[in-house]
Design an enzyme around this catalytic site. Sequence first.
Site, PDB file in Angstrom:
ATOM      1  N   SER A 177       0.826  -4.635   2.354  1.00 55.07           N
ATOM      2  CA  SER A 177       1.739  -4.845   1.242  1.00 55.07           C
ATOM      3  C   SER A 177       3.141  -4.402   1.611  1.00 55.07           C
ATOM      4  O   SER A 177       3.333  -3.547   2.488  1.00 55.07           O
ATOM      5  CB  SER A 177       1.272  -4.037   0.020  1.00 55.07           C
ATOM      6  OG  SER A 177       2.259  -3.991  -0.997  1.00 55.07           O
ATOM      7  N   TYR A 190      -1.979   3.652  -3.906  1.00 49.88           N
ATOM      8  CA  TYR A 190      -2.027   2.270  -3.419  1.00 49.88           C
ATOM      9  C   TYR A 190      -1.153   2.104  -2.176  1.00 49.88           C
ATOM     10  O   TYR A 190      -1.599   1.550  -1.162  1.00 49.88           O
ATOM     11  CB  TYR A 190      -1.558   1.331  -4.531  1.00 49.88           C
ATOM     12  CG  TYR A 190      -1.443  -0.125  -4.133  1.00 49.88           C
ATOM     13  CD1 TYR A 190      -2.555  -0.950  -4.125  1.00 49.88           C
ATOM     14  CD2 TYR A 190      -0.208  -0.683  -3.793  1.00 49.88           C
ATOM     15  CE1 TYR A 190      -2.453  -2.293  -3.782  1.00 49.88           C
ATOM     16  CE2 TYR A 190      -0.089  -2.009  -3.450  1.00 49.88           C
ATOM     17  CZ  TYR A 190      -1.220  -2.813  -3.448  1.00 49.88           C
ATOM     18  OH  TYR A 190      -1.100  -4.132  -3.105  1.00 49.88           O
TER      19      TYR A 190
END
Length: 285
Positions: A177, A190
Site C-alpha cells: 500500500s 495497517y
Amino acid sequence: MSDEQTLPAQHQTEQPGSETQMQPQPESINEYYQAARKLEGLVAIVTGGDSGIGRAVALHFAREGANVAIVYLDEHDDAAATRDQIHAMGRGCLLFAGDAADKDFCKGVVDNCLAEWKRLDVLVNNAGEQHPQDNLEDISEEQWEQTFRTNIFAMFQLTKAVLPHLNAGASIINTTSITAYKGNATLLDYSSTKGAITSFTRSLALNLAKRGIRVNAVAPGPIWTPLIPSTFTAEKVAQFGSNTPMGRPGQPSEVAPAYVYLASADSSYVSGQVIHVNGGTVVNG
C-alpha cells in the site's frame, strides 16, 4: 458535489464489506481492456478475490486465459458473482471461504487446486483489513494482532503452502500500500503490516531468484473497494481520493493490469519490485 467530494456519502457496518451495497459500483474491468492471452492455461490463486482489487485481478486473469481460485472470508454473494463472471468467460473458478492465516485451511486450498487443475502458477496475496484509530493508545492488542494475522501472517501461510508446487517461471504478487511509504496517522497497525509486506516481497524475491520464481508487489493508493465504506465514516468516504494529484479515487480496473503484467512473461526480468498505482503521488520507493 463540492470540489472535495468524490463519492456519495455512505457507510457499511461490517468488514470486509459488500460490493453490492456500494454506490456507485466499483469498476472491475472496463470495456477498453484488450486481452492477449498472456496467462493462457495458467492457474492462479487470489486472496480477497471476491470483491474490490481481488475481484478485478481475478477477472483480468480469467480474461487472459487463467483458471482462478478465489480465497475469501465470508462475503459469499460477492464471491459467487465473481465466480459467475469468470465462468461466463469460459474459465474455471473455485471458491474457498475461510481464514488464510490458518495453515490447514491453506493446505486444503492448495490440495483442491492441484486436484482440479494439476498445477499452480501464480499466487496473489491480496486480502487485508484495516481499522482506523486516532491514537496508538486506542489500538487494542487484539486489533493489532488481528490486523497482522490477516495482512501478513496469512501471506506467510499461503505462500508456504503454495511454494513447493511452483516451478520456474511462476510468480508471487503481494498487495502492499501507499501507506507503507507515506504512513497514515490513523492506520498505524495497517501501515505497519504493509511495510512488512514490502520487506517480505523484497526478501522473498532474493530467496527465490535461484529457483526462477519472481516475487513482486503492487502498492495501491486510494482505490474504490468495499473496504473503504466499511472502514471510514460516510463523511470521509465522500472525500475519498480527493487528496491525490488526480483528485479522485482509482477504480479496481485501473489497478488489475499491473497484476497481469507481473503475472505474465512480460515481466520476466522483474523481481523484488513494487508498482505504485496511486493517482500520481510520488513516493520515491
